[in-house]
Motif scaffolding. Sequence first.
Motif, PDB file in Angstrom:
ATOM      1  N   ARG A 454       0.832  -1.197   0.000  1.00  0.00           N
ATOM      2  CA  ARG A 454       0.000   0.000   0.000  1.00  0.00           C
ATOM      3  C   ARG A 454       0.867   1.247   0.000  1.00  0.00           C
ATOM      4  O   ARG A 454       1.865   1.319   0.720  1.00  0.00           O
ATOM      5  CB  ARG A 454      -0.926   0.011   1.209  1.00  0.00           C
ATOM      6  CG  ARG A 454      -1.897   1.187   1.237  1.00  0.00           C
ATOM      7  CD  ARG A 454      -2.945   0.995   2.307  1.00  0.00           C
ATOM      8  NE  ARG A 454      -3.956   2.053   2.298  1.00  0.00           N
ATOM      9  CZ  ARG A 454      -5.072   2.027   3.012  1.00  0.00           C
ATOM     10  NH1 ARG A 454      -5.319   0.981   3.797  1.00  0.00           N
ATOM     11  NH2 ARG A 454      -5.938   3.014   2.946  1.00  0.00           N
ATOM     12  N   ILE A 455       0.487   2.228  -0.810  1.00  0.00           N
ATOM     13  CA  ILE A 455       1.172   3.521  -0.824  1.00  0.00           C
ATOM     14  C   ILE A 455       0.615   4.367   0.316  1.00  0.00           C
ATOM     15  O   ILE A 455      -0.600   4.628   0.364  1.00  0.00           O
ATOM     16  CB  ILE A 455       0.960   4.254  -2.161  1.00  0.00           C
ATOM     17  CG1 ILE A 455       1.430   3.384  -3.331  1.00  0.00           C
ATOM     18  CG2 ILE A 455       1.695   5.597  -2.166  1.00  0.00           C
ATOM     19  CD1 ILE A 455       1.010   3.935  -4.688  1.00  0.00           C
ATOM     20  N   ARG A 456       1.467   4.753   1.231  1.00  0.00           N
ATOM     21  CA  ARG A 456       1.004   5.646   2.291  1.00  0.00           C
ATOM     22  C   ARG A 456       0.810   7.041   1.688  1.00  0.00           C
ATOM     23  O   ARG A 456       1.675   7.540   0.981  1.00  0.00           O
ATOM     24  CB  ARG A 456       2.015   5.704   3.443  1.00  0.00           C
ATOM     25  CG  ARG A 456       2.164   4.384   4.176  1.00  0.00           C
ATOM     26  CD  ARG A 456       2.864   4.599   5.500  1.00  0.00           C
ATOM     27  NE  ARG A 456       4.152   5.261   5.327  1.00  0.00           N
ATOM     28  CZ  ARG A 456       5.303   4.622   5.154  1.00  0.00           C
ATOM     29  NH1 ARG A 456       5.318   3.299   5.124  1.00  0.00           N
ATOM     30  NH2 ARG A 456       6.427   5.287   5.018  1.00  0.00           N
ATOM     31  N   GLY A 457      -0.321   7.630   1.990  1.00  0.00           N
ATOM     32  CA  GLY A 457      -0.583   8.939   1.402  1.00  0.00           C
ATOM     33  C   GLY A 457      -1.252   9.878   2.380  1.00  0.00           C
ATOM     34  O   GLY A 457      -0.648  10.784   2.933  1.00  0.00           O
ATOM     35  N   GLY A 458      -2.551   9.647   2.638  1.00  0.00           N
ATOM     36  CA  GLY A 458      -3.298  10.535   3.515  1.00  0.00           C
ATOM     37  C   GLY A 458      -3.687  11.817   2.808  1.00  0.00           C
ATOM     38  O   GLY A 458      -3.726  11.895   1.575  1.00  0.00           O
ATOM     39  N   THR A 459      -3.986  12.862   3.577  1.00  0.00           N
ATOM     40  CA  THR A 459      -4.443  14.118   3.000  1.00  0.00           C
ATOM     41  C   THR A 459      -3.364  14.710   2.095  1.00  0.00           C
ATOM     42  O   THR A 459      -2.175  14.600   2.369  1.00  0.00           O
ATOM     43  CB  THR A 459      -4.803  15.134   4.096  1.00  0.00           C
ATOM     44  OG1 THR A 459      -3.693  15.283   4.984  1.00  0.00           O
ATOM     45  CG2 THR A 459      -6.012  14.670   4.891  1.00  0.00           C
ATOM     46  N   ASN A 460      -3.815  15.345   1.005  1.00  0.00           N
ATOM     47  CA  ASN A 460      -2.878  15.848   0.007  1.00  0.00           C
ATOM     48  C   ASN A 460      -2.382  17.252   0.310  1.00  0.00           C
ATOM     49  O   ASN A 460      -1.676  17.844  -0.494  1.00  0.00           O
ATOM     50  CB  ASN A 460      -3.522  15.818  -1.385  1.00  0.00           C
ATOM     51  CG  ASN A 460      -4.739  16.722  -1.472  1.00  0.00           C
ATOM     52  OD1 ASN A 460      -5.194  17.278  -0.481  1.00  0.00           O
ATOM     53  ND2 ASN A 460      -5.288  16.861  -2.658  1.00  0.00           N
ATOM     54  N   ARG A 461      -2.759  17.787   1.430  1.00  0.00           N
ATOM     55  CA  ARG A 461      -2.272  19.103   1.872  1.00  0.00           C
ATOM     56  C   ARG A 461      -2.537  19.232   3.362  1.00  0.00           C
ATOM     57  O   ARG A 461      -3.250  18.426   3.959  1.00  0.00           O
ATOM     58  CB  ARG A 461      -2.965  20.220   1.087  1.00  0.00           C
ATOM     59  CG  ARG A 461      -4.463  20.339   1.304  1.00  0.00           C
ATOM     60  CD  ARG A 461      -5.092  21.231   0.260  1.00  0.00           C
ATOM     61  NE  ARG A 461      -5.126  20.536  -1.033  1.00  0.00           N
ATOM     62  CZ  ARG A 461      -5.262  21.153  -2.211  1.00  0.00           C
ATOM     63  NH1 ARG A 461      -5.383  22.462  -2.259  1.00  0.00           N
ATOM     64  NH2 ARG A 461      -5.295  20.461  -3.332  1.00  0.00           N
ATOM     65  N   SER A 462      -1.972  20.252   3.970  1.00  0.00           N
ATOM     66  CA  SER A 462      -2.321  20.601   5.343  1.00  0.00           C
ATOM     67  C   SER A 462      -3.536  21.518   5.303  1.00  0.00           C
ATOM     68  O   SER A 462      -3.624  22.394   4.436  1.00  0.00           O
ATOM     69  CB  SER A 462      -1.154  21.307   6.034  1.00  0.00           C
ATOM     70  OG  SER A 462      -0.021  20.468   6.090  1.00  0.00           O
ATOM     71  N   TYR A 463      -4.459  21.309   6.255  1.00  0.00           N
ATOM     72  CA  TYR A 463      -5.687  22.107   6.299  1.00  0.00           C
ATOM     73  C   TYR A 463      -5.706  22.963   7.556  1.00  0.00           C
ATOM     74  O   TYR A 463      -5.260  22.538   8.632  1.00  0.00           O
ATOM     75  CB  TYR A 463      -6.916  21.205   6.266  1.00  0.00           C
ATOM     76  CG  TYR A 463      -7.158  20.583   4.909  1.00  0.00           C
ATOM     77  CD1 TYR A 463      -7.772  21.304   3.896  1.00  0.00           C
ATOM     78  CD2 TYR A 463      -6.757  19.280   4.638  1.00  0.00           C
ATOM     79  CE1 TYR A 463      -7.992  20.740   2.649  1.00  0.00           C
ATOM     80  CE2 TYR A 463      -6.972  18.707   3.399  1.00  0.00           C
ATOM     81  CZ  TYR A 463      -7.593  19.442   2.409  1.00  0.00           C
ATOM     82  OH  TYR A 463      -7.796  18.890   1.168  1.00  0.00           O
ATOM     83  N   TYR A 464      -6.262  24.172   7.408  1.00  0.00           N
ATOM     84  CA  TYR A 464      -6.302  25.158   8.486  1.00  0.00           C
ATOM     85  C   TYR A 464      -7.692  25.781   8.543  1.00  0.00           C
ATOM     86  O   TYR A 464      -8.409  25.837   7.538  1.00  0.00           O
ATOM     87  CB  TYR A 464      -5.271  26.276   8.244  1.00  0.00           C
ATOM     88  CG  TYR A 464      -3.872  25.785   8.000  1.00  0.00           C
ATOM     89  CD1 TYR A 464      -2.903  25.838   9.003  1.00  0.00           C
ATOM     90  CD2 TYR A 464      -3.496  25.265   6.755  1.00  0.00           C
ATOM     91  CE1 TYR A 464      -1.608  25.384   8.782  1.00  0.00           C
ATOM     92  CE2 TYR A 464      -2.205  24.806   6.529  1.00  0.00           C
ATOM     93  CZ  TYR A 464      -1.269  24.867   7.542  1.00  0.00           C
ATOM     94  OH  TYR A 464       0.003  24.421   7.317  1.00  0.00           O
ATOM     95  N   ILE A 465      -8.037  26.287   9.733  1.00  0.00           N
ATOM     96  CA  ILE A 465      -9.256  27.065   9.878  1.00  0.00           C
ATOM     97  C   ILE A 465      -8.879  28.447  10.391  1.00  0.00           C
ATOM     98  O   ILE A 465      -7.923  28.604  11.180  1.00  0.00           O
ATOM     99  CB  ILE A 465     -10.264  26.385  10.835  1.00  0.00           C
ATOM    100  CG1 ILE A 465     -11.611  27.109  10.773  1.00  0.00           C
ATOM    101  CG2 ILE A 465      -9.743  26.319  12.264  1.00  0.00           C
ATOM    102  CD1 ILE A 465     -12.741  26.352  11.415  1.00  0.00           C
ATOM    103  N   GLY A 466      -9.577  29.453   9.883  1.00  0.00           N
ATOM    104  CA  GLY A 466      -9.315  30.818  10.315  1.00  0.00           C
ATOM    105  C   GLY A 466      -9.963  31.116  11.654  1.00  0.00           C
ATOM    106  O   GLY A 466     -11.143  30.808  11.869  1.00  0.00           O
TER     107      GLY A 466
END
Length: 597
Positions: A454-466
Amino acid sequence: MSEATIIGIDLGTTNCAVAWADRDGRGDFPIPQLTHPGMVEPRNTLPSFLYLPGPHELPAGSTELPWEKEPTRVVGWLAREQGAKVPHRVVSSAKSWLSHEGVDRRASILPWGSPDEVPRCSPVEASASFLRHIQEAWDSQNPDRPLAEQEIVLTVPASFDVVARELTAEAARSVGLKNLTLLEEPQAAFYSWLDGVGEDWRKQVSLGDRILVCDIGGGTTDFSLILVTEEDGDLALERVAVGDHILSGGDNMDLTLAATVQQRLKTQGTKLDSWQMQVLTHGCRVGKEQLLQEEADESWPVTIPGRGSSLIGGALRAELKRSEVETVLVDGFFPICRPSEAAMRGRRTGLTELGLPFEADPAVTRHLARFLSAHRGAVPVQKDWTFLHPTAILFNGGVLKAPVLRRRLTQVLDSWLQAEGSPPIKTLEGADLDLAVSRGASRYGLVRRGQGIRIRGGTNRSYYIGVEVPRPAIPGLPPPIKAVCVAPFGMEEGTSADLPGREFGLVVGDPVEFRFLGSTTRREDPVGETLEDWEEELEELTSLGTTLQTEAQPGTIVPVRLQSRVTEVGTLELWCLERDGQGRWKLEFEVRENPEG
């Protein structure tokens, strides 16, 4: 009850494809569709075109399908052909519209710019139409194994943010496909390659290899980087970088060739109108595919219908030359450049028609330079490297079936690597560039069952809330906003995270707005990391306007802690959990630009 069949669906910008896998084997599913009025035939791909015919436009009964007697819409091969003749009635590039944050993607806006008498649909609805056709075609041939009861792996561009992913899942759920997982297309292509080479993959790549997956389809260009690592003494794989959603691909090439022919005709005194240009573009697409083959003719004829004596009295014949196609496309889309030459934004006029945010710069090599430079920090590199050096490349997408384009891209990459003392790039061979994504998606379903790496991946970016910073009011200046990381880069599916030691004040009962942000390059930020000066590093993804229901007085501020969760499907949820009570509020990633509209 028998184990569900795994169905891999490539929901492409210009073509869809389907593959299946189970304990007894695997294979492709040729999709029955209208290829001509009154003729249904199976094809390996389903063109991602939705045609909305006018009354009495097509002969009665000519759009009948084995599973539907009187469809009001046409999907697939015939939709593409008919749309070339009547372009204002065809929906194309629905997937690109799904990722366009500047429009309401649930509103009936397509075909974009069409006359009022043409019926319309939303990008979500158009995407659902392709999935519904696939579902009904499958069910008609597999009545004992309906698609809705199987395990669906649906692919999305690696660059899709959380909103576009959620809308894709919504389209699938709307036609009853609920046992669903989302998979990034470059990863799917790599799974297909792994499946094709079997255990020999460990002989073709080595520990530390940095594998560039270059995916160029009809409407988009996608880059991803997969790192070969080590785990418990064995080789492992991890997706460590994802590029931007680049709206440039084979369709741009078709338009370029059409413009080349148009200019040639113009010098001969022949002027084409917009309808004729649509037809010419369609003809250039066919010619391009023929002339870029390794053993191709030297030219390809293109016929353009006449539009009356004021323009062209009868049908006009033009010619595409193989040398012309290669020169225009190779030099125009794959120019030789330096790795420091990032893609240009281009000069914009003050007013522009609304529509898809196409790239100003069509040069794939310059977009690749930007990707490799921006993600230099994705893996440890030598200090004197000015960009991330890939060691191997896997091609994917219909555009890259052309050997001349693959050779130019490799040539440019090798020149960059040689200049900084690295060896030439290795090419990973063996994938079917039209069907690799659907095949890899079905293979991924087997991997989830424990059959393969399995290719480890997860979210494709970091996410933030204002988060608003409280301060005394200043006339003309809004309160400053801090960006708080709620999901780090690579957060795995099926996991959740609490923001450590942090409480926030949640306004309930009144209309409020939440701002969501993201970054594909800030991969080291942990959950809870707070950024004060973020404007140049983070990208605004979407905003959510809502009123959170409560029994308290409107405007009450409730102390909450935040919890993020990446679902098994691959979408992101953000929960606000009340400190001193049972209140739980889920912040949905909404897409409406005007929440009160």
